[in-house]
Design a protein around this motif. Structure first.
Motif, short mmCIF file in Angstrom:
data_model
loop_
_atom_site.label_atom_id
_atom_site.label_comp_id
_atom_site.label_asym_id
_atom_site.label_seq_id
_atom_site.Cartn_x
_atom_site.Cartn_y
_atom_site.Cartn_z
N GLN A 1 0.83 -1.21 0.00
CA GLN A 1 0.00 0.00 0.00
C GLN A 1 0.86 1.25 0.00
OE1 GLN A 1 -2.43 -0.89 3.54
NE2 GLN A 1 -4.13 -1.18 2.10
N VAL A 2 0.25 2.35 -0.45
CA VAL A 2 0.94 3.64 -0.35
C VAL A 2 0.72 4.17 1.06
CG1 VAL A 2 0.95 6.02 -1.18
CG2 VAL A 2 0.63 4.13 -2.81
N VAL A 3 1.81 4.51 1.75
CA VAL A 3 1.65 5.09 3.09
C VAL A 3 1.90 6.60 3.09
CG1 VAL A 3 2.03 2.98 4.41
CG2 VAL A 3 3.99 4.44 3.81
N GLU A 4 2.60 7.08 2.07
CA GLU A 4 2.81 8.53 2.01
C GLU A 4 3.20 8.92 0.60
OE1 GLU A 4 5.24 10.04 5.18
OE2 GLU A 4 4.77 12.11 4.67
N GLU A 5 2.81 10.10 0.19
CA GLU A 5 3.30 10.65 -1.07
C GLU A 5 3.30 12.16 -1.00
OE1 GLU A 5 -0.53 9.98 -3.82
OE2 GLU A 5 1.10 11.09 -4.74
N ALA A 6 4.31 12.74 -1.62
CA ALA A 6 4.46 14.19 -1.56
C ALA A 6 5.51 14.63 -2.57
CB ALA A 6 4.90 14.63 -0.16
N ALA B 1 1.51 1.13 15.61
CA ALA B 1 1.34 1.94 16.83
C ALA B 1 1.65 3.41 16.56
CB ALA B 1 2.21 1.39 17.94
N ALA B 2 2.58 3.64 15.63
CA ALA B 2 3.02 5.03 15.38
C ALA B 2 2.28 5.68 14.22
CB ALA B 2 4.53 5.04 15.12
N THR B 3 1.33 4.96 13.63
CA THR B 3 0.56 5.55 12.51
C THR B 3 -0.13 6.83 13.00
OG1 THR B 3 0.25 3.47 11.37
CG2 THR B 3 -1.39 5.14 10.95
N PRO B 4 -0.01 7.92 12.22
CA PRO B 4 -0.59 9.18 12.70
C PRO B 4 -2.10 9.06 12.93
CG PRO B 4 0.64 9.50 10.64
CD PRO B 4 0.66 8.04 10.94
N ARG B 5 -2.56 9.69 13.97
CA ARG B 5 -4.00 9.81 14.25
C ARG B 5 -4.35 11.27 14.09
NH1 ARG B 5 -5.33 5.00 16.80
NH2 ARG B 5 -7.31 5.80 17.53
N LEU B 6 -5.21 11.54 13.14
CA LEU B 6 -5.53 12.94 12.85
C LEU B 6 -7.01 13.18 13.07
CD1 LEU B 6 -3.53 13.20 9.49
CD2 LEU B 6 -2.78 13.95 11.75
N ALA B 7 -7.32 14.26 13.74
CA ALA B 7 -8.73 14.60 13.95
C ALA B 7 -9.30 15.12 12.64
CB ALA B 7 -8.86 15.65 15.05
N ARG B 8 -10.51 14.67 12.37
CA ARG B 8 -11.19 15.06 11.14
C ARG B 8 -11.16 16.57 10.94
NH1 ARG B 8 -17.43 13.25 10.79
NH2 ARG B 8 -17.76 13.52 8.54
N SER B 9 -11.33 17.31 12.03
CA SER B 9 -11.42 18.77 11.93
C SER B 9 -10.08 19.42 11.53
CB SER B 9 -11.90 19.35 13.25
OG SER B 9 -11.02 18.94 14.28
N GLU C 1 -13.77 10.66 6.16
CA GLU C 1 -14.62 9.99 7.14
C GLU C 1 -13.76 9.34 8.21
OE1 GLU C 1 -17.95 10.02 7.42
OE2 GLU C 1 -17.76 11.52 5.82
N PRO C 2 -14.19 9.43 9.47
CA PRO C 2 -13.44 8.75 10.53
C PRO C 2 -13.38 7.25 10.26
CG PRO C 2 -15.09 10.22 11.45
CD PRO C 2 -15.34 10.17 9.98
N SER C 3 -12.25 6.60 10.61
CA SER C 3 -12.13 5.16 10.41
C SER C 3 -11.15 4.58 11.42
CB SER C 3 -11.65 4.85 8.99
OG SER C 3 -10.34 5.39 8.81
N GLN C 4 -11.33 3.28 11.68
CA GLN C 4 -10.45 2.57 12.62
C GLN C 4 -9.14 2.17 11.94
OE1 GLN C 4 -11.48 1.94 15.83
NE2 GLN C 4 -13.29 3.15 15.31
N THR C 5 -9.19 2.03 10.62
CA THR C 5 -8.00 1.60 9.90
C THR C 5 -7.40 2.79 9.14
OG1 THR C 5 -9.47 0.93 8.12
CG2 THR C 5 -8.69 -0.81 9.60
N PRO C 6 -6.10 2.73 8.85
CA PRO C 6 -5.48 3.87 8.16
C PRO C 6 -6.06 4.11 6.77
CG PRO C 6 -3.82 2.38 9.07
CD PRO C 6 -5.14 1.69 9.19
N GLN C 7 -6.19 5.33 6.41
CA GLN C 7 -6.59 5.71 5.04
C GLN C 7 -5.68 6.85 4.61
OE1 GLN C 7 -10.24 8.07 4.76
NE2 GLN C 7 -10.55 7.78 6.96
N LEU C 8 -5.51 6.99 3.30
CA LEU C 8 -4.66 8.06 2.78
C LEU C 8 -5.44 9.36 2.85
CD1 LEU C 8 -2.72 7.18 -0.48
CD2 LEU C 8 -1.80 7.74 1.77
N GLY D 1 -0.59 18.56 -2.18
CA GLY D 1 0.10 17.42 -2.79
C GLY D 1 0.71 16.44 -1.82
N HIS D 2 0.41 16.55 -0.54
CA HIS D 2 1.01 15.68 0.46
C HIS D 2 -0.09 14.81 1.10
CE1 HIS D 2 4.30 15.45 3.85
NE2 HIS D 2 3.76 14.26 3.59
N ARG D 3 0.06 13.50 0.92
CA ARG D 3 -0.92 12.58 1.51
C ARG D 3 -0.20 11.57 2.39
NH1 ARG D 3 -4.80 9.78 -2.43
NH2 ARG D 3 -2.89 9.21 -3.54
N VAL D 4 -0.87 11.20 3.47
CA VAL D 4 -0.28 10.23 4.39
C VAL D 4 -1.36 9.26 4.86
CG1 VAL D 4 -0.64 11.70 6.46
CG2 VAL D 4 1.21 10.01 6.43
#
Ligand SMILES: Nc1ncnc2c1ncn2[C@@H]1O[C@H](COP(=O)(O)OP(=O)(O)OP(=O)(O)O)[C@@H](O)[C@H]1O
Ligand SMILES: [Mg+2]
Length: 318
Positions: free
Chosen positions: A234-239, A281-289, A296-303, A309-312
Motif C-alpha cells: 500500500q501507499v503510506v505517504e506521497e508528496a 502503533a506510530a501511525t498518525p492519528r488525525l482529527a477530522r477537523s 470519514e473517521p475510520s479505525q484503519t489507516p486511510q490516505l 500534494g502531500h498525503r499520508v
C-alpha cells in the motif's frame, strides 16, 4: 488541468501462494499490491520507494499491463487500458516502455546492438529496414555509444554500456511513459551517476514521464519531482520530493529515510528497521477537523491529504 501521463486508480494484485504441502496442496491469497493509486503528471519523474517485497515492481508491471491487475484502473494519457486485450494493448506499448535492473537478460545475445535497438521499430512497423538501422545507430550515439557499436554483441559490453543500450531500445519509439525499475542498482557508483545523468537529459529532451523505482534514496532525492512510499502493498505517504525528505509524516517513511544503507551496495534489501506493530502503533492519528479536505473517521489507516500534494496514511478520528 492537463491529463496525467499515467494514472493508477486503486489497483490491486493478489497472488495465490502455496500454503500447505502434502498430497493436496492448499493455497492462500497474498495481496502483493492492495489498492494503490498514483499519478504521474506529464513531463515529470515520480520515485517509488519501499523495502524489498513492498510491491514496487508489481505496481510497475501492472502499469505496463505486463501483469494483469486483480482490480483497479490504469489510465495512460487519459485512456483506460485496464481491460484491453493483447491486440488493443499494442498501440499502448508504443507509449510505455521499461528499463530493468538486469537489462542483460533482456538483450538477445544473438543480435547485434543495432538490431536490438531497432527491433521495436520493426515490431511496430515504423520505417524501412534501412531507416530503422539508421535510427538505431543515431540512438546509440544519443546514449553515449559510438555508432561503431552497432555491429557488436551484448556480451562485449560493460554493465553501464548494456544499460545505455537498454535505454536506447526503450526510447526509440518515443514513448511518453518510462518505467525504470532499479535501472542503476547493479552498477558501480561512477557508472550509476552517468546513467542517471543520461536519464535526466533524455527526460528533459523528450518530455518523458518516468516512474523511477529505487532503493537508492540519494538518487531519488536528486532525480524525482515527487515520491510515493509503499509499505506492504500500500501507499503510506506521497508528496513532493522535498516534502518527503524534510517533512515525512509516516513512521515508515521516517524509518526508511533513517535506515543506514547496506554496506554492500548489491544487497538490495533495506533492513527491517521497525516491526509491523511498531509502525501500526506510530501511525498518525488525525482529527477530522484538522484535515484540509473532508475525510470519514475510520479505525484503519486511510490516505488523507494533509497539505498541498502531500498525503499520508492515517487513522482519522471524529
Ligand atoms: N509471480 C508472483 N507470484 C507470487 N508472488 C509474487 C509474484 N511476484 C511478486 N510476488 C510477491 O509480491 C510481493 C511484492 O513483490 P515485488 O516484486 O512487487 O516487490 P518489490 O517492492 O519490487 O521488491 P524488491 O525491492 O525486492 O524488488 C512480494 O511478497 C513477492 O513475493
Ligand atoms: Mg522490485
Amino acid at each position: 488541468m492537463t491529463v496525467p501521463a499515467l494514472e493508477l486508480r486503486n489497483v490491486s494484485k493478489d497472488y495465490l501462494i502455496k500454503a500447505g504441502g502434502g498430497l493436496i496442496p492448499s493455497y492462500r491469497r497474498h495481496a502483493a499490491v492492495a489498492g494503490v493509486s498514483l499519478t504521474i503528471a506529464r513531463n515529470s519523474i515520480v520515485g517509488l520507494v519501499g523495502e524489498s517485497g513492498s510491491g514496487k515492481t508489481t505496481t510497475g508491471m501492472m502499469a505496463l499491463r505486463l501483469v494483469k491487475p486483480t482490480s483497479g484502473r490504469i489510465l495512460v494519457n487519459g485512456v483506460d487500458i485496464s481491460q484491453l486485450d493483447h491486440k488493443g494493448l499494442k498501440p499502448v506499448r508504443r507509449q510505455m516502455q521499461v528499463v530493468f535492473q538486469d537489462s542483460y537478460s533482456a538483450l538477445d545475445p544473438m543480435m547485434t546492438l543495432a538490431q536490438i535497438v531497432a527491433e521495436p521499430l520493426d515490431i511496430h512497423g515504423v520505417g524501412s529496414p534501412r531507416e530503422q538501422t539508421d535510427e538505431a545507430l543515431s540512438w546509440l550515439e544519443r546514449v553515449g555509444l559510438d555508432r561503431s557499436y552497432g555491429g557488436r554483441y551484448p556480451h562485449e559490453l560493460s554493465g553501464g554500456q548494456r544499460q545505455r543500450v537498454a535505454i536506447a531500445r526503450a526510447l526509440i519509439l518515443k514513448p511518453t511513459v518510462l518505467i525504470a525499475d532499479e535501472p542503476t542498482s547493479a552498477l558501480d557508483v561512477s557508472v550509476k551517476a552517468q546513467i542517471i545523468n543520461l536519464l535526466q537529459d533524455l527526460q528533459e529532451e523528450m518530455d518523458l514521464s518516468i516512474l523511477f523505482i529505487s532503493h537508492d534514496l540519494s538518487v531519488v532525492r536528486s532525480l524525482t519531482d515527487r515520491v510515493v512510499v509503499m509499505y506492504r502493498g500500500q501507499v503510506v505517504e506521497e508528496a513532493e520530493t522535498e516534502a518527503i525528505f524534510s517533512d515525512a509524516r509516516h513512521p515508515y517513511t521516517r524509518a526508511l529515510l533513517d535506515a543506514i544503507p547496506a554496506a554492500n551496495p548489491r544487497d538490495r534489501r533495506v533492513r527491517r528497521f521497525l516491526s509491523v506493530e511498531e509502525i501500526e502503533a506510530a501511525t498518525p492519528r488525525l482529527a477530522r477537523s484538522e484535515l484540509p479536505e473532508a475525510a470519514e473517521p475510520s479505525q484503519t489507516p486511510q490516505l488523507v491529504s494533509i497539505g498541498p500534494g502531500h498525503r499520508v496514511a492515517a487513522i482519522v478520528t471524529p
